[in-house]
Design a protein around this motif. Structure first.
Motif, mmCIF file in Angstrom:
data_model
loop_
_atom_site.group_PDB
_atom_site.id
_atom_site.type_symbol
_atom_site.label_atom_id
_atom_site.label_comp_id
_atom_site.label_asym_id
_atom_site.label_seq_id
_atom_site.Cartn_x
_atom_site.Cartn_y
_atom_site.Cartn_z
ATOM 1 N N ASP A 41 0.780 -1.235 0.000
ATOM 2 C CA ASP A 41 0.000 0.000 0.000
ATOM 3 C C ASP A 41 0.812 1.286 0.000
ATOM 4 O O ASP A 41 0.267 2.357 -0.226
ATOM 5 C CB ASP A 41 -0.940 0.010 1.206
ATOM 6 N N GLY A 42 2.119 1.184 0.328
ATOM 7 C CA GLY A 42 2.951 2.372 0.355
ATOM 8 C C GLY A 42 2.576 3.294 1.484
ATOM 9 O O GLY A 42 1.874 2.898 2.409
ATOM 10 N N PRO A 43 3.021 4.517 1.444
ATOM 11 C CA PRO A 43 3.904 5.093 0.437
ATOM 12 C C PRO A 43 5.357 4.712 0.688
ATOM 13 O O PRO A 43 5.719 4.354 1.812
ATOM 14 C CB PRO A 43 3.710 6.594 0.630
ATOM 15 N N PRO A 44 6.181 4.784 -0.347
ATOM 16 C CA PRO A 44 7.610 4.526 -0.162
ATOM 17 C C PRO A 44 8.204 5.481 0.858
ATOM 18 O O PRO A 44 7.784 6.637 0.971
ATOM 19 C CB PRO A 44 8.197 4.781 -1.559
ATOM 20 N N ALA A 45 9.186 4.984 1.613
ATOM 21 C CA ALA A 45 9.820 5.786 2.662
ATOM 22 C C ALA A 45 11.338 5.741 2.501
ATOM 23 O O ALA A 45 11.911 4.670 2.310
ATOM 24 C CB ALA A 45 9.425 5.256 4.036
ATOM 25 N N LEU A 46 11.962 6.883 2.591
ATOM 26 C CA LEU A 46 13.417 6.959 2.477
ATOM 27 C C LEU A 46 14.084 6.216 3.635
ATOM 28 O O LEU A 46 13.728 6.417 4.800
ATOM 29 C CB LEU A 46 13.853 8.425 2.491
ATOM 30 N N ARG A 47 15.043 5.365 3.298
ATOM 31 C CA ARG A 47 15.834 4.664 4.314
ATOM 32 C C ARG A 47 17.252 5.223 4.398
ATOM 33 O O ARG A 47 17.800 5.379 5.479
ATOM 34 C CB ARG A 47 15.877 3.163 4.002
ATOM 35 N N GLU A 48 17.849 5.477 3.246
ATOM 36 C CA GLU A 48 19.226 5.986 3.196
ATOM 37 C C GLU A 48 19.371 6.947 2.028
ATOM 38 O O GLU A 48 18.751 6.745 0.989
ATOM 39 C CB GLU A 48 20.218 4.834 2.989
ATOM 40 N N ASN A 49 20.226 7.935 2.188
ATOM 41 C CA ASN A 49 20.501 8.878 1.114
ATOM 42 C C ASN A 49 21.990 9.185 1.075
ATOM 43 O O ASN A 49 22.592 9.508 2.089
ATOM 44 C CB ASN A 49 19.720 10.176 1.321
ATOM 45 N N TYR A 50 22.537 9.084 -0.115
ATOM 46 C CA TYR A 50 23.947 9.401 -0.338
ATOM 47 C C TYR A 50 24.045 10.391 -1.491
ATOM 48 O O TYR A 50 24.246 10.014 -2.637
ATOM 49 C CB TYR A 50 24.749 8.135 -0.642
ATOM 50 N N GLY A 51 23.810 11.669 -1.182
ATOM 51 C CA GLY A 51 24.086 12.716 -2.147
ATOM 52 C C GLY A 51 22.916 13.399 -2.813
ATOM 53 O O GLY A 51 23.092 14.467 -3.405
ATOM 54 N N PHE A 52 21.716 12.863 -2.762
ATOM 55 C CA PHE A 52 20.575 13.527 -3.386
ATOM 56 C C PHE A 52 20.127 14.715 -2.538
ATOM 57 O O PHE A 52 20.197 14.673 -1.310
ATOM 58 C CB PHE A 52 19.388 12.563 -3.547
ATOM 59 N N THR A 53 19.617 15.749 -3.194
ATOM 60 C CA THR A 53 19.037 16.881 -2.473
ATOM 61 C C THR A 53 17.638 16.492 -1.986
ATOM 62 O O THR A 53 17.033 15.541 -2.475
ATOM 63 C CB THR A 53 18.910 18.112 -3.382
ATOM 64 N N GLN A 54 17.126 17.246 -1.048
ATOM 65 C CA GLN A 54 15.767 17.002 -0.552
ATOM 66 C C GLN A 54 14.742 17.147 -1.680
ATOM 67 O O GLN A 54 13.775 16.399 -1.743
ATOM 68 C CB GLN A 54 15.442 17.940 0.604
ATOM 69 N N LYS A 55 14.968 18.089 -2.558
ATOM 70 C CA LYS A 55 14.069 18.293 -3.701
ATOM 71 C C LYS A 55 14.074 17.056 -4.603
ATOM 72 O O LYS A 55 13.014 16.588 -5.027
ATOM 73 C CB LYS A 55 14.490 19.530 -4.487
ATOM 74 N N ASP A 56 15.262 16.540 -4.886
ATOM 75 C CA ASP A 56 15.362 15.328 -5.706
ATOM 76 C C ASP A 56 14.688 14.141 -5.026
ATOM 77 O O ASP A 56 13.991 13.355 -5.666
ATOM 78 C CB ASP A 56 16.825 14.976 -5.989
ATOM 79 N N LEU A 57 14.891 13.998 -3.718
ATOM 80 C CA LEU A 57 14.291 12.884 -2.980
ATOM 81 C C LEU A 57 12.767 12.955 -3.015
ATOM 82 O O LEU A 57 12.100 11.929 -3.179
ATOM 83 C CB LEU A 57 14.788 12.873 -1.539
ATOM 84 N N ALA A 58 12.218 14.138 -2.885
ATOM 85 C CA ALA A 58 10.758 14.297 -2.936
ATOM 86 C C ALA A 58 10.229 13.909 -4.310
ATOM 87 O O ALA A 58 9.206 13.225 -4.423
ATOM 88 C CB ALA A 58 10.373 15.734 -2.594
ATOM 89 N N ARG A 59 10.922 14.318 -5.328
ATOM 90 C CA ARG A 59 10.529 13.986 -6.706
ATOM 91 C C ARG A 59 10.605 12.482 -6.942
ATOM 92 O O ARG A 59 9.703 11.897 -7.530
ATOM 93 C CB ARG A 59 11.464 14.736 -7.649
ATOM 94 N N VAL A 60 11.670 11.855 -6.479
ATOM 95 C CA VAL A 60 11.827 10.405 -6.632
ATOM 96 C C VAL A 60 10.734 9.677 -5.849
ATOM 97 O O VAL A 60 10.125 8.733 -6.362
ATOM 98 C CB VAL A 60 13.230 9.946 -6.177
ATOM 99 N N ALA A 61 10.466 10.107 -4.626
ATOM 100 C CA ALA A 61 9.431 9.453 -3.814
ATOM 101 C C ALA A 61 8.078 9.508 -4.513
ATOM 102 O O ALA A 61 7.331 8.523 -4.518
ATOM 103 C CB ALA A 61 9.348 10.110 -2.440
ATOM 104 N N GLU A 62 7.760 10.633 -5.130
ATOM 105 C CA GLU A 62 6.506 10.745 -5.888
ATOM 106 C C GLU A 62 6.476 9.771 -7.051
ATOM 107 O O GLU A 62 5.472 9.111 -7.299
ATOM 108 C CB GLU A 62 6.330 12.164 -6.419
ATOM 109 N N GLY A 63 7.583 9.678 -7.776
ATOM 110 C CA GLY A 63 7.665 8.754 -8.901
ATOM 111 C C GLY A 63 7.544 7.300 -8.466
ATOM 112 O O GLY A 63 6.882 6.495 -9.125
ATOM 113 N N LEU A 64 8.172 6.969 -7.349
ATOM 114 C CA LEU A 64 8.060 5.603 -6.831
ATOM 115 C C LEU A 64 6.623 5.306 -6.418
ATOM 116 O O LEU A 64 6.110 4.219 -6.685
ATOM 117 C CB LEU A 64 9.007 5.406 -5.649
ATOM 118 N N ALA A 65 5.970 6.270 -5.780
ATOM 119 C CA ALA A 65 4.578 6.072 -5.355
ATOM 120 C C ALA A 65 3.661 5.843 -6.558
ATOM 121 O O ALA A 65 2.771 4.991 -6.498
ATOM 122 C CB ALA A 65 4.106 7.275 -4.534
ATOM 123 N N ARG A 66 3.895 6.577 -7.640
ATOM 124 C CA ARG A 66 3.083 6.396 -8.852
ATOM 125 C C ARG A 66 3.276 5.019 -9.467
ATOM 126 O O ARG A 66 2.400 4.528 -10.167
ATOM 127 C CB ARG A 66 3.433 7.467 -9.884
#
Length: 82
Positions: A41-66
């Motif tokens: 059911d999601g939504p995807p949740a960030l576990r680890e980040n190595y270098g992405f900006t918060q803006k990029d992470l939000a965009r990726v999370a939206e794409g993963l949720a879709r």
């Protein structure tokens, strides 16, 4: 490691010999992040980040949720259970 999806030029991969819970590795531009899928059911949740900006992470999370249904199906195909 099969690429399951490409988002904004970033590879979304699932390692065949990886561990639960279901998660994906997002790689590109010299960065990597790991998101728990929280299947089914999601939504995807960030576990680890190595270098992405918060803006990029939000965009990726939206794409993963879709694409959550397809990502969870790919995980199950490789690992049987979430």
């Amino acid at each position: 490691m099969p690429t399951i999806l490409v988002l904004f030029g970033l590879r979304v991969v699932v390692y065949p010999n990886d561990h639960r819970p279901a998660h994906v590795h997002v790689q590109g531009n010299g960065c990597e992040a790991v998101f728990k899928l929280c299947c089914p059911d999601g939504p995807p949740a960030l576990r680890e980040n190595y270098g992405f900006t918060q803006k990029d992470l939000a965009r990726v999370a939206e794409g993963l949720a879709r694409n959550l249904a397809a990502l969870c199906a790919a995980w199950r195909q490789l690992h049987d259970d979430y």
